[in-house]
Design a protein around this motif. Structure first.
Motif, PDB file in Angstrom:
ATOM      1  N   CYS A   1      46.236  25.738  22.078  1.00  0.00           N
ATOM      2  CA  CYS A   1      45.547  26.882  21.475  1.00  0.00           C
ATOM      3  C   CYS A   1      44.857  27.673  22.590  1.00  0.00           C
ATOM      4  O   CYS A   1      44.269  27.079  23.497  1.00  0.00           O
ATOM      5  N   PHE A   2      44.925  29.000  22.521  1.00  0.00           N
ATOM      6  CA  PHE A   2      44.387  29.825  23.596  1.00  0.00           C
ATOM      7  C   PHE A   2      43.311  30.786  23.077  1.00  0.00           C
ATOM      8  O   PHE A   2      43.379  31.246  21.932  1.00  0.00           O
ATOM      9  N   GLY A   3      42.374  31.113  23.950  1.00  0.00           N
ATOM     10  CA  GLY A   3      41.365  32.111  23.613  1.00  0.00           C
ATOM     11  C   GLY A   3      41.965  33.510  23.560  1.00  0.00           C
ATOM     12  O   GLY A   3      43.034  33.772  24.126  1.00  0.00           O
ATOM     13  N   VAL A   4      41.249  34.395  22.872  1.00  0.00           N
ATOM     14  CA  VAL A   4      41.707  35.788  22.717  1.00  0.00           C
ATOM     15  C   VAL A   4      40.592  36.706  23.216  1.00  0.00           C
ATOM     16  O   VAL A   4      39.408  36.417  23.029  1.00  0.00           O
ATOM     17  N   SER A   5      40.995  37.797  23.863  1.00  0.00           N
ATOM     18  CA  SER A   5      40.002  38.789  24.289  1.00  0.00           C
ATOM     19  C   SER A   5      40.544  40.181  23.996  1.00  0.00           C
ATOM     20  O   SER A   5      41.745  40.345  23.734  1.00  0.00           O
ATOM     21  N   ALA A   6      39.653  41.147  24.051  1.00  0.00           N
ATOM     22  CA  ALA A   6      40.070  42.544  23.860  1.00  0.00           C
ATOM     23  C   ALA A   6      39.896  43.292  25.165  1.00  0.00           C
ATOM     24  O   ALA A   6      39.044  42.944  25.989  1.00  0.00           O
TER      25      ALA A   6
ATOM     26  N   ARG B   1      43.320  46.870  23.293  1.00  0.00           N
ATOM     27  CA  ARG B   1      44.454  45.936  23.322  1.00  0.00           C
ATOM     28  C   ARG B   1      43.924  44.515  23.219  1.00  0.00           C
ATOM     29  O   ARG B   1      42.811  44.235  23.639  1.00  0.00           O
ATOM     30  N   PHE B   2      44.782  43.637  22.711  1.00  0.00           N
ATOM     31  CA  PHE B   2      44.440  42.213  22.693  1.00  0.00           C
ATOM     32  C   PHE B   2      45.142  41.496  23.836  1.00  0.00           C
ATOM     33  O   PHE B   2      46.272  41.834  24.183  1.00  0.00           O
ATOM     34  N   PHE B   3      44.459  40.491  24.369  1.00  0.00           N
ATOM     35  CA  PHE B   3      45.092  39.576  25.331  1.00  0.00           C
ATOM     36  C   PHE B   3      44.796  38.159  24.899  1.00  0.00           C
ATOM     37  O   PHE B   3      43.685  37.876  24.441  1.00  0.00           O
ATOM     38  N   TYR B   4      45.771  37.278  25.039  1.00  0.00           N
ATOM     39  CA  TYR B   4      45.410  35.865  24.914  1.00  0.00           C
ATOM     40  C   TYR B   4      45.389  35.275  26.315  1.00  0.00           C
ATOM     41  O   TYR B   4      46.001  35.812  27.246  1.00  0.00           O
ATOM     42  N   LEU B   5      44.632  34.204  26.486  1.00  0.00           N
ATOM     43  CA  LEU B   5      44.327  33.678  27.809  1.00  0.00           C
ATOM     44  C   LEU B   5      44.955  32.292  27.961  1.00  0.00           C
ATOM     45  O   LEU B   5      44.352  31.284  27.541  1.00  0.00           O
ATOM     46  N   PRO B   6      46.174  32.202  28.505  1.00  0.00           N
ATOM     47  CA  PRO B   6      46.844  30.908  28.642  1.00  0.00           C
ATOM     48  C   PRO B   6      45.978  29.898  29.388  1.00  0.00           C
ATOM     49  O   PRO B   6      45.262  30.251  30.338  1.00  0.00           O
TER      50      PRO B   6
ATOM     51  N   ARG C   1      51.003  29.713  21.506  1.00  0.00           N
ATOM     52  CA  ARG C   1      51.662  30.020  22.775  1.00  0.00           C
ATOM     53  C   ARG C   1      52.644  31.183  22.687  1.00  0.00           C
ATOM     54  O   ARG C   1      53.089  31.707  23.696  1.00  0.00           O
ATOM     55  N   GLN C   2      52.976  31.597  21.465  1.00  0.00           N
ATOM     56  CA  GLN C   2      53.817  32.800  21.313  1.00  0.00           C
ATOM     57  C   GLN C   2      52.965  34.076  21.317  1.00  0.00           C
ATOM     58  O   GLN C   2      53.493  35.175  21.226  1.00  0.00           O
ATOM     59  N   GLY C   3      51.645  33.894  21.357  1.00  0.00           N
ATOM     60  CA  GLY C   3      50.770  35.075  21.350  1.00  0.00           C
ATOM     61  C   GLY C   3      50.407  35.534  19.950  1.00  0.00           C
ATOM     62  O   GLY C   3      49.828  36.612  19.788  1.00  0.00           O
ATOM     63  N   ASN C   4      50.743  34.739  18.926  1.00  0.00           N
ATOM     64  CA  ASN C   4      50.308  35.097  17.558  1.00  0.00           C
ATOM     65  C   ASN C   4      48.801  34.875  17.462  1.00  0.00           C
ATOM     66  O   ASN C   4      48.311  33.805  17.845  1.00  0.00           O
ATOM     67  N   ILE C   5      48.096  35.873  16.956  1.00  0.00           N
ATOM     68  CA  ILE C   5      46.628  35.813  16.903  1.00  0.00           C
ATOM     69  C   ILE C   5      46.166  35.595  15.459  1.00  0.00           C
ATOM     70  O   ILE C   5      46.640  36.277  14.545  1.00  0.00           O
TER      71      ILE C   5
ATOM     72  N   LEU D   1      36.001  33.099  14.683  1.00  0.00           N
ATOM     73  CA  LEU D   1      36.743  32.909  15.929  1.00  0.00           C
ATOM     74  C   LEU D   1      38.161  33.462  15.797  1.00  0.00           C
ATOM     75  O   LEU D   1      38.817  33.266  14.774  1.00  0.00           O
ATOM     76  N   LEU D   2      38.642  34.117  16.856  1.00  0.00           N
ATOM     77  CA  LEU D   2      40.061  34.457  16.969  1.00  0.00           C
ATOM     78  C   LEU D   2      40.694  33.508  17.975  1.00  0.00           C
ATOM     79  O   LEU D   2      40.081  33.189  19.001  1.00  0.00           O
ATOM     80  N   PHE D   3      41.913  33.082  17.703  1.00  0.00           N
ATOM     81  CA  PHE D   3      42.627  32.226  18.646  1.00  0.00           C
ATOM     82  C   PHE D   3      44.102  32.601  18.617  1.00  0.00           C
ATOM     83  O   PHE D   3      44.556  33.319  17.726  1.00  0.00           O
ATOM     84  N   ALA D   4      44.845  32.101  19.619  1.00  0.00           N
ATOM     85  CA  ALA D   4      46.278  32.456  19.712  1.00  0.00           C
ATOM     86  C   ALA D   4      47.103  31.199  19.957  1.00  0.00           C
ATOM     87  O   ALA D   4      46.624  30.234  20.571  1.00  0.00           O
TER      88      ALA D   4
END
Ligand code: SF4
Length: 425
Positions: free
Chosen positions: A81-86, A50-55, A14-18, A9-12
């Motif tokens: 904790c937020f999900g991550v997508s590409a 690109r990576f995006f995290y999903l607040p 709130r600062q967007g660190n993955i 699993l990838l997670f982020a």
């Protein structure tokens, strides 16, 4: 659900660190359904992604010890904790969505195509649920050097200082980083000819127009109709120097070109007097069959018709047409073939919708009946939750986008599957 994968699993935060999780396994989603991505559905993250995290969307993952799906909504320090997508570069079709909980989300995600991504310790790489569907390498990000684009902009502006279209394309190339606009200034391949400030649809995920108060449109619409002379200056300058030139109406920075069909027809007739060669193409919603027939008669070579679905109910829910019907679009497909146009479908793909059994059956019927030459498997840029709710899909019983690609290849050996328009020679 059988666990056949190993990516983490990838997670982020709130600062967007993955980060990758040491214990939890990646899951993905097909519509609403959670799935383990099959090994064949995963490829190393393509360059240019690109990576995006999903607040407000915590990730869902598989816990091997508990043997169950878990929602990672908090990090150790109590931080959310937020999900991550590409987001994939062009040429790649997304096979699965990120597995996240949307329960607490109170906003719409902006217009990107969110793709399941994880970390594979075996190969020491990020992996995404995607497949490359087009081997055309002309759209690779590393083939666009902005220093050369800037030099091309200066050249063309010096040559055509009063041409509003050249000024518009300058902004597209240098500010919105449209690859097609860059091609004009680089003197090669597919060149855009945006022409229409208006449209007769209200697509939920329109890139160039969104109502106030929602998410932002990602591109500004052209606010004028270029004259035939302005279009000809751009087109002829491109044909003079470009290898494999394609001149395309219907871009992300405009409404639908079919509403400017008279201008397009006048342009095509004059261009064919002044120059040979080049593929004249229109990307359109094909809402007005008589305009399609007129464009074919005027000398256009190809048409790419955008559809999110071959089924009326799914189509209408997304396109929200004004003054045309789903049946009009089907008639246009017939008019295009009768007019001798190369007919491509710009299929706006969403895992769990496009591969649902009833959609697949309708798509096979459409391709056969209307003799579609090419299907472009384009990722639909939209909040997955919003789209699923709008079209009333759950993903139950979906055969998988990979399965759909395999089926199309098996059923229609002559059908071209891809991502980009073709130079027809
Ligand atoms: S047809 Fe194209 S321009 Fe018109 S609303 Fe849909 S996406 Fe926007």
């Amino acid at each position: 659900m059988e666990n056949t994968i190993t990516p983490r699993l990838l997670f982020a935060d709130r600062q967007g660190n993955i980060c990758d999780h040491p214990d939890l396994a990646m899951l993905a989603a097909s519509g609403d359904q959670l799935v383990f991505p099959a090994p064949d559905d995963l490829i190393p993250l393509p360059p240019g992604s690109r990576f995006f995290y999903l607040p407000q969307c915590p990730p869902l993952a598989w816990d091997d010890e508990l043997e169950q799906v878990v929602c990672l909504d908090e990090l150790d320090a109590g931080e959310p904790c937020f999900g991550v997508s590409a987001f994939l570069p062009p040429a790649y079709t997304r096979l699965l969505l990120p597995a996240v909980s949307y329960a607490d989300k109170d906003y719409q995600l902006p217009l990107w195509a969110y793709t399941a991504v994880g970390w594979s310790p075996e190969i020491n790489k990020y992996v995404v649920a995607a497949r490359r569907v087009d081997e055309n390498r002309q759209w690779e990000p590393d083939r666009f050097d902005d220093r050369e684009v800037v030099a091309g902009v200066e050249r063309q502006l010096a040559r055509f200082p009063d041409n509003r279209l050249v000024h518009h394309l300058r902004r597209c190339a240098l500010e919105d980083h449209c690859f097609a606009a860059k091609n004009f200034f680089l003197g090669r391949w597919e060149c855009p000819l945006p022409v229409s400030p208006v449209c007769n649809a209200r697509c939920l995920g329109c890139l160039s127009w969104q109502p106030e108060g929602g998410f932002d449109a990602s591109q500004d619409r052209i606010d004028f109709v270029p004259s035939v002379d302005e279009l000809l200056q751009v087109a002829l300058a491109h044909l003079e120097v470009a290898e494999n030139p394609v001149l395309s109406f219907g871009q992300g920075c405009e409404g639908d070109p079919i509403l400017q069909a008279e201008t397009i027809c006048a342009f095509a007739r004059r261009l064919r007097v002044e120059a040979d060669g080049g593929t004249l193409n229109v990307n359109t919603n094909a809402s007005l069959p008589e305009k399609v027939a007129a464009m074919a008669a005027a000398g256009m070579d190809s048409i790419r018709v955008s559809m999110n679905s071959p089924r009326k109910s799914t189509y209408l829910a997304y396109y929200r047409p004004r003054g045309y019907t789903f049946e009009n679009v089907l008639t246009s497909l017939r008019s295009a073939k009768e007019g001798g146009l190369h007919l491509a479908l710009n299929l706006l793909v969403m895992p769990g919708v496009t591969d649902a059994p009833e959609e697949v059956e309708a798509l096979l019927g459409l391709i056969g009946e209307y003799e579609i030459d090419q299907v472009q498997m384009r990722n639909l840029n939209i909040d997955p939750r919003l789209y699923l709710e709008t079209v009333g899909a759950t993903g139950e019983g979906a055969i998988g986008i990979g399965g759909l690609l395999d089926l199309l290849t098996a059923e229609f050996p002559g059908l071209e599957i891809g991502y980009f328009n073709r130079y027809l020679g």
